[in-house]
Motif scaffolding. Structure first.
Motif, PDB file in Angstrom:
ATOM      1  N   ASN A  38       0.821  -1.211   0.000  1.00 30.33           N
ATOM      2  CA  ASN A  38       0.000   0.000   0.000  1.00 30.33           C
ATOM      3  C   ASN A  38       0.855   1.261   0.000  1.00 30.33           C
ATOM      4  N   ASP A  49      -5.738   7.680  -7.592  1.00 33.24           N
ATOM      5  CA  ASP A  49      -6.977   7.159  -7.012  1.00 33.24           C
ATOM      6  C   ASP A  49      -6.864   5.659  -6.731  1.00 33.24           C
ATOM      7  N   TYR A  50      -5.842   5.247  -6.072  1.00 34.98           N
ATOM      8  CA  TYR A  50      -5.654   3.818  -5.815  1.00 34.98           C
ATOM      9  C   TYR A  50      -6.593   3.342  -4.715  1.00 34.98           C
ATOM     10  N   SER A  51      -6.936   2.066  -4.761  1.00 36.37           N
ATOM     11  CA  SER A  51      -7.710   1.451  -3.672  1.00 36.37           C
ATOM     12  C   SER A  51      -6.723   0.693  -2.804  1.00 36.37           C
ATOM     13  N   GLU A  52      -6.887   0.813  -1.522  1.00 32.58           N
ATOM     14  CA  GLU A  52      -5.999   0.116  -0.594  1.00 32.58           C
ATOM     15  C   GLU A  52      -6.156  -1.393  -0.758  1.00 32.58           C
TER      16      GLU A  52
END
Length: 107
Positions: A38, A49-52
Motif C-alpha cells: 500500500n 486514485d488507488y484502492s488500498e
C-alpha cells in the motif's frame, strides 16, 4: 546419493502438502507485506486514485512461479507480485520442518 535422497524426501513432503503450504505462504507474505504494498501504491505518481489492498486481496493476487529447496528442506518460493511492487518479486522462505519464517519483496 544420501543428499539426493534427503532432497527428494523433502520435496515429496512439500509437494504432498502443497495446498497447506500454498495457503501458509500466501497468508504469511500478505501479513508481512500488505502494508508495504500500500505504501508503494500510495507513492506511485500515476496512482492518484488507488484502492488500498487488503491482506486477503494480497494473498490472492500473488502467483507462484519458482520453488527451490535444499537437502535440509529449506525452501525459497518466488511469487509474481501482480504489479503491487512495480514488478518486483515476493520471496517466501521457510523449511519443511519449521514452516514459513520470512517474506520479502526483492529484485
Amino acid at each position: 546419493i544420501k543428499s539426493w535422497n534427503q532432497a527428494l524426501a523433502a520435496i515429496r513432503s512439500f509437494y504432498t502438502e502443497k495446498e497447506k503450504w500454498d495457503k501458509e505462504m500466501r497468508e504469511y507474505a500478505a501479513k508481512e507485506l500488505t502494508e508495504l504494498a500500500n505504501e508503494w501504491l500510495e507513492d506511485e505518481e500515476e496512482t492518484q486514485d488507488y484502492s488500498e489492498i487488503t491482506v486477503e486481496e494480497f494473498a490472492k493476487r500473488i502467483t507462484i512461479y519458482s520453488v527451490s529447496m535444499d537437502d535440509e528442506g529449506e525452501f525459497r518460493v518466488c511469487f509474481k507480485d501482480d504489479n503491487m511492487f512495480a514488478g518486483h518479486i515476493v520471496f517466501v522462505y521457510g523449511s519443511v520442518e519449521e514452516g514459513v519464517y520470512r517474506a520479502n519483496m526483492e529484485g
